[in-house]
Structure formats: structure tokens, C-alpha cells
Write a protein that holds these residues in place. Structure first.
Motif, PDB file in Angstrom:
ATOM      1  N   LEU A  22     -10.389  -1.033  -7.001  1.00 53.70           N
ATOM      2  CA  LEU A  22      -9.317  -0.906  -6.020  1.00 53.70           C
ATOM      3  C   LEU A  22      -8.925  -2.246  -5.392  1.00 53.70           C
ATOM      4  O   LEU A  22      -8.230  -2.270  -4.376  1.00 53.70           O
ATOM      5  CB  LEU A  22      -9.724   0.091  -4.924  1.00 53.70           C
ATOM      6  N   GLU A  56      -3.065   1.533  -4.266  1.00 59.21           N
ATOM      7  CA  GLU A  56      -3.629   2.825  -3.853  1.00 59.21           C
ATOM      8  C   GLU A  56      -4.943   2.693  -3.083  1.00 59.21           C
ATOM      9  O   GLU A  56      -5.583   3.705  -2.770  1.00 59.21           O
ATOM     10  CB  GLU A  56      -3.842   3.710  -5.087  1.00 59.21           C
ATOM     11  N   HIS A  57      -5.344   1.471  -2.746  1.00 56.32           N
ATOM     12  CA  HIS A  57      -6.658   1.262  -2.121  1.00 56.32           C
ATOM     13  C   HIS A  57      -6.843   2.108  -0.860  1.00 56.32           C
ATOM     14  O   HIS A  57      -7.792   2.897  -0.757  1.00 56.32           O
ATOM     15  CB  HIS A  57      -6.860  -0.218  -1.794  1.00 56.32           C
ATOM     16  N   ALA A  98      -5.145   4.629   0.404  1.00 56.74           N
ATOM     17  CA  ALA A  98      -5.005   6.075   0.179  1.00 56.74           C
ATOM     18  C   ALA A  98      -6.270   6.653  -0.454  1.00 56.74           C
ATOM     19  O   ALA A  98      -6.758   7.715  -0.043  1.00 56.74           O
ATOM     20  CB  ALA A  98      -3.791   6.343  -0.709  1.00 56.74           C
ATOM     21  N   ALA A  99      -6.821   5.958  -1.442  1.00 57.83           N
ATOM     22  CA  ALA A  99      -8.009   6.458  -2.144  1.00 57.83           C
ATOM     23  C   ALA A  99      -9.238   6.454  -1.240  1.00 57.83           C
ATOM     24  O   ALA A  99     -10.049   7.388  -1.269  1.00 57.83           O
ATOM     25  CB  ALA A  99      -8.266   5.605  -3.384  1.00 57.83           C
ATOM     26  N   GLN A 126       0.819  -1.210   0.000  1.00 55.00           N
ATOM     27  CA  GLN A 126       0.000   0.000   0.000  1.00 55.00           C
ATOM     28  C   GLN A 126       0.859   1.269   0.000  1.00 55.00           C
ATOM     29  O   GLN A 126       1.874   1.350   0.707  1.00 55.00           O
ATOM     30  CB  GLN A 126      -0.933   0.013   1.219  1.00 55.00           C
ATOM     31  N   THR A 127       0.423   2.261  -0.757  1.00 57.46           N
ATOM     32  CA  THR A 127       1.134   3.538  -0.766  1.00 57.46           C
ATOM     33  C   THR A 127       0.915   4.289   0.548  1.00 57.46           C
ATOM     34  O   THR A 127       1.753   5.097   0.950  1.00 57.46           O
ATOM     35  CB  THR A 127       0.663   4.411  -1.940  1.00 57.46           C
TER      36      THR A 127
END
Length: 317
Positions: free
Chosen positions: A199, A94-95, A97-98, A25-26
């Protein structure tokens, strides 16, 4: 900030891929809680988890089903948010973070969900959850009841406080415990949002509960029956609920009739379809009933040809 909760039952072969998707994950302010829900492959599961033990909080309990396992994780969680993930599903990098961008931008929002791509040994592999179960309009109690909005749990992030306020998951439900939770959140005035971004990846197996329509319909009807016992429902909510229960009962009888027909049990198929026809007079259904009685072999061959033809068209599209 985020507690990632992963129930594990017969998950030894898939858990590493799932954990790797969290580690990639970011957004990095998270903890991972893996709950071994009395899994019969515990030795193999713990071997698969060994390389990750310094990055996860590992809990073990007697089997309570996915709802009970998630509750154990929620109660142990330290995060402001809870991200729910099954042990054979995966997230896009990006899950988190989004999803957090949505929740952090609106403090009145209790949870958010997204779309996921289906993977596995099923005909719908490659399509997305929202292609098959679209979400339209604002997420309300009524739209959840009528399936106009369908929450996919493995790409959802919730405020931990909202889950506690709703009373946690009901372990009595296995496979529909999430639907019961979303209905309670919405019924209590909680706000649910969604975004159409893909995502994550949702793994389906041909023999899984989610692939068994009879079990899922029976589970959904049980959830609706529980919701109907809420004395605080408005008249409008109760009307929508009762209308949908009738729709789901019809779908269940049709599915049972179809399964009996394909299994060669003509008598049982006729019984289920007669119940449907008694409520919904249909020329098409009356014709099917007549063919079942006089030419079941012809009807079965016709049905199988139609299924093969429809599947080819789906693949070509």
C-alpha cells in the motif's frame, strides 16, 4: 477522520511527491499536518510547500528528531485516526481506505500496518518490506521483540487515543522510536493488525540511518534495554527480552567486525569476532579468525567475491 502527519527534515526535494500521494487518496476525510523539524533547508522546503499551503497545516519547530516531530503533529491532530508518513515515502491511492476498513470493522484494534515496496539507490529496490522482514502470526510484545513481526511506520494507521495512551514517541530514540512505541502499545494490551497488501513505497538511501546496520542494531538494543526496565513485564516476556538482547549484541559485534574487516582494520575485526566466539563457539568463526590473523588479504578478496556473486544471483532472481 484521519490526521496525516509528515515530519519534514531535508525534505524539500521529495515533499511534493509525498503530498501528491496523499491528495490522490480515494478516501478523502483527512487533514495533513507537515512538521518542519528544524530543517536546514527550510526556505527551499517552504517554497516546495507553497502550492499546497491551502491543503495543509504547516508547523515549524526546533529540531527534535522524527519522534518529537510526530508528537507535535499528534498533539495538533483533530482526527480520530493518525496516519504516519515520512516526507520521502508515498502511498498507493487506496492506502487509507484499505487501512480504515480494518480499523472500522474491529473497534478493539489499535493500529494496522501493511506492506510497502522499496525504492531508491539500494540493492533491495523493487522488493517489499515484508519480503525482507516478514510478519507472521499475531502481533504480540514477544513477536515484536524477536522481529517475527516488523511494523513499517509509513504504511501504518493508528487510533490517536492509542498513541496518547502509550505516552507518545520517545524523542530520545532516532530511527528506532517507532519500535519503542509499538512495544509499549503491545505491552499495555493494545492490539495491532497487519495486511500483506502493498500500500505504499518506502524510499531508502544508501547513506540513511535505516541502511546503517550498526546504528540500527545499537538503537534496537537501546529500545530493548528501556523495555527491560518495565517492572510489570511477565516472567515469560522478560525471558524473551533477555534472550533477544543477547542475539542482538552478537549481531552488533559481528557487524562491527565485518565493517572493521572491510575497512582494513584487522586488529579491530579480530577483537569484535573474538567477543562473539567467546559466547558462541563456532568452527566457522574460529576459521575466520585464523585467516584474519594469517591471511587477511586472501580473506578480504574471498569475501568481496562472495558478495559480488550473491548480488548477481539476487538480481537474476
Amino acid at each position: 477522520m484521519v490526521s496525516v502527519i509528515i515530519p519534514a527534515f531535508r525534505a524539500a526535494e521529495s515533499i511534493a511527491t509525498t503530498l501528491d500521494s496523499v491528495l490522490a487518496q480515494t478516501f478523502e476525510d483527512w487533514e495533513i499536518i507537515v512538521v518542519n523539524d528544524g530543517s536546514p533547508d527550510s526556505d527551499a522546503l517552504e517554497t516546495a510547500l507553497e502550492p499546497y499551503r491551502d491543503r495543509i497545516n504547516y508547523l515549524r519547530q526546533e529540531n527534535q528528531g522524527p519522534g518529537g516531530a510526530r508528537n507535535t503533529g499528534i498533539l495538533a491532530a483533530r482526527g480520530r485516526y493518525v496516519a504516519l508518513l515520512d516526507a520521502d515515502d508515498m502511498w498507493a491511492p487506496e492506502h487509507l481506505a484499505a487501512q480504515l476498513a480494518v480499523l472500522e470493522s474491529d473497534p478493539s484494534m489499535d493500529m494496522v500496518y501493511a506492506d510497502a515496496r522499496i525504492v531508491g539507490d539500494v540493492p533491495e529496490a523493487g522488493r517489499t518490506v515484508m519480503e525482507l522482514c516478514p510478519s507472521a502470526g499475531e502481533v504480540t510484545f514477544e513477536r515484536l521483540v524477536t522481529r517475527q513481526c516488523t511494523v513499517h511506520i509509513c504504511v501504518s494507521v493508528c487510533r490517536r487515543e492509542a498513541l496518547l495512551r502509550a505516552g507518545l514517541f520517545d524523542p530520545a530514540f532516532r530511527g528506532t522510536e517507532d519500535i519503542d512505541m509499538w512495544l509499549r502499545i503491545a505491552r499495555q494490551g493494545g492490539r495491532i493488525a497487519y495486511q500483506r497488501r502493498v500500500l505504499g513505497c518506502y524510499r531508502r538511501h544508501a547513506g540513511s540511518l535505516s541502511a546503517n546496520r550498526v546504528s540500527m542494531l545499537e538503537g534496537f538494543l537501546a529500545v530493548l534495554a528501556k523495555a527491560a526496565r518495565d517492572p510489570d513485564l511477565t516472567a515469560a516476556q522478560r525471558e524473551v527480552l533477555e534472550r533477544q538482547r543477547a542475539v542482538e549484541r552478537t549481531s552488533l559485534e559481528l557487524e562491527k567486525g565485518r565493517n572493521a574487516f572491510l575497512a582494513g582494520d584487522t586488529e579491530a575485526a579480530v577483537g569484535h569476532l573474538m567477543q562473539v566466539n567467546a559466547q558462541h563457539k563456532s568452527l566457522k568463526l574460529a576459521t575466520v579468525l585464523m585467516l584474519l590473523r594469517v591471511a587477511p588479504g586472501f580473506l578480504r578478496a574471498l569475501y568481496q567475491w562472495r558478495d559480488r556473486h550473491a548480488y548477481k544471483l539476487k538480481i537474476q532472481s
